[in-house]
Design an enzyme around this catalytic site. Sequence first.
Site, mmCIF file in Angstrom:
data_model
loop_
_atom_site.group_PDB
_atom_site.id
_atom_site.type_symbol
_atom_site.label_atom_id
_atom_site.label_comp_id
_atom_site.label_asym_id
_atom_site.label_seq_id
_atom_site.Cartn_x
_atom_site.Cartn_y
_atom_site.Cartn_z
ATOM 1 N N HIS A 475 0.835 -1.204 0.000
ATOM 2 C CA HIS A 475 0.000 0.000 0.000
ATOM 3 C C HIS A 475 0.873 1.258 0.000
ATOM 4 C CE1 HIS A 475 -3.698 2.321 1.194
ATOM 5 N NE2 HIS A 475 -2.760 3.139 1.664
ATOM 6 N N GLU A 476 1.773 1.345 0.966
ATOM 7 C CA GLU A 476 2.607 2.545 1.058
ATOM 8 C C GLU A 476 3.561 2.644 -0.137
ATOM 9 O OE1 GLU A 476 1.663 4.678 3.031
ATOM 10 O OE2 GLU A 476 0.392 3.392 4.260
ATOM 11 N N HIS A 479 1.836 4.403 -2.901
ATOM 12 C CA HIS A 479 1.939 5.852 -2.742
ATOM 13 C C HIS A 479 3.306 6.346 -3.222
ATOM 14 C CE1 HIS A 479 -1.788 6.798 -0.758
ATOM 15 N NE2 HIS A 479 -1.546 6.058 0.307
ATOM 16 N N HIS A 482 3.641 6.710 -6.880
ATOM 17 C CA HIS A 482 2.943 7.925 -7.305
ATOM 18 C C HIS A 482 3.888 9.123 -7.177
ATOM 19 C CE1 HIS A 482 -1.324 9.969 -7.206
ATOM 20 N NE2 HIS A 482 -0.667 10.220 -8.331
#
Length: 687
Positions: A475-476, A479, A482
């Site tokens: 998940h992180e 990020h 991105h």
Amino acid sequence: MDESIEKETRKNPFFEPYGTPHDTVPFDRIRLEDYEEAFMEGIRRDNEQIERTINNPAKPTFDNTIIDKEDQTEGYYDLLDRVSTVFFNLLSAETNDEMDALAQKMQPILTQHANDVRLNERLFERVKYVHRHHRRLTPEEKKLLDTSYDGFVRSGALLDKEGKERLRQLTEEASMLALQFSQNLLKENKAFTLDLTDEAQLDGLPQTAIDAAAAEARQQGKQGWTFTLDYPSYSPFMTYSTQRELRRQLYMAKNTECTHQNDCNNLEICRRLVNLRREIAQLLGFRSYADYVLKNRMAGNVRNVYKLLNDLIDAYKPTAEKEQREVQRMAGQKLEPWDSGFYSHKLKLKKYNIDAEMLRPYFQLDKVIGGVFGLANRLYGITFKENKDIPVYHPDVKAYEVFDRDGSYLAVFYADFHPSKGKQGGAWMTQYQGQCIDRKGENVRPHVSVVMNLTKPTDDKPALLTLGEVETFLHEFGHSLHGMFANTRFESLSGTNVLWDFVELPSQFMENYAIEKEFLRTFAFHYETGEPLPDELIDRIVRSRNFMVASACLRQVSFGLLDMAYYTKKDEFTDDIIPFEKRAWAKAIIGKQLPDTCMTVQFSHIMAGGYAAGYYSYKWAEVLDADAFAVFKRHGIFDEKTAQSFRENILSKGGTENPMTLYKRFRGGEPTIDALLKRNGIKRKAK
């Protein structure tokens, strides 16, 4: 060297080129006293630059007004941003009492400065002139101009003198209370320990949890075993311990944080924050804070948020009620909240013969890191190389150089994996340098960081993760991709600077890989034998994927309802927090609610973390991520062409275009809830 001589000769590291690989932060050279000096000088330079801008006799243009504010090559904005980024990142990841005290001192000064900029009438007049009379701007320049103008308006630029003064008071008080909220929560979290000395009290716990508790006790200078409220300690205890009374103690400690009659009580802080934000919104012409926030979100308005939450309740609640009945039958007794994890684990074992401890030996952190990096390589062609010459702020932190498919330098990536004394709970991504293209045409590449609280190594075992922790890492890392792939001209539009209900798409998208056999095959090997994770276990993982999925969905929906209940208030909020909370989310709650527990006072997302009136975005983005991953499933989960489209249309564009425009460019149409329901095995009720 004499201390006075050293003080005269030593330079504040924030005031000069860092002289480190890729100009990374020299954490090893920064001292506490450097921050305040750099903050104050940064504010002075900011003010000096603004004076030059507003006193420029030339007609306001995009270049001499908006670019002057945005561009940092002259250093006037850079210093304040530089020191603020480092200080506030470390305030969450590696704080101490001295930094907390400095934060209390600097927060009102920084908020006052931010207000001085946004409420500067002469500066706003120049921005407004450019906004009305601009010519021949690129789409990205137009987006920056619109965002800049809207930022001034939403910060009170159109208010009269009395309104501006009132706004200053409200925002300064809110910023201080949000800081106090976070500091109280960290202190309460670290203050509690469950210290055990009787080996019988460890019954049911896996050896990994016992070893970690023994290591924690030694670190704290205690005998026996110490359990904390940090997730890697708390979660296994609640899942495996047969000691019901001890589970109750730990559960109540966790779920009553910041409600006690001491200096860390957050009840009044929360009530005041809700009222401050409501008054700010109404001062700016909105009915509620939610209306203010949602004007700049994909959801658009309160009605659309409630439609999403209610649609999810309608779709998932029948299945969630069935799930809870199954757990109740497994318990065979009255089910209390501290029993849910224990008996749902037993039910999962019965139905699928799988649990986190079976998988943990196959998820050695070093191998997981290789697997996650390898996934990025297969999808996007990027590579990671640890560079120990890059300074870090804690021994657990690893720093990597990231290189693109063609071998060119792409980013710096910091990974901070384990709980520590000065770290907030949870997991998050941040950055120490944003991406932009400066006036010289150089593409300034980002320095991205992920901070987590994963299981620590022990004296005789490496760090062995649960599948849930692997998902957190993914998940992180989503990020961080991105941030790392950002490729825009302006830093304020790059990377994760997107509408808030779009920011979770890249992160939640990556979680899909956690149960894909092709991905697990690349790194999931037993840490002792080297044997791969057996196909049978992978099949059980896949079959159990939707275990308690409806209950988990309703839990997230309940948080969204609670968030909206606070921030749709149009009148002064005077209710007692705890009973208000119970009523606000009751529609999505199935299990028993206890009278003394409280989520609000530790709900950092909506009180201090930027998600106020925005927590629904996790479910909003989940609709997007399920829909997006369906494209990969159709073409192949490692399909480079699909990945390149995702990178070009989603990950690299930042906030330069409307997110739905970006999404439709990748997907070919708007998302629907169908892919999420299919993934979760949920059937719509017939209408």
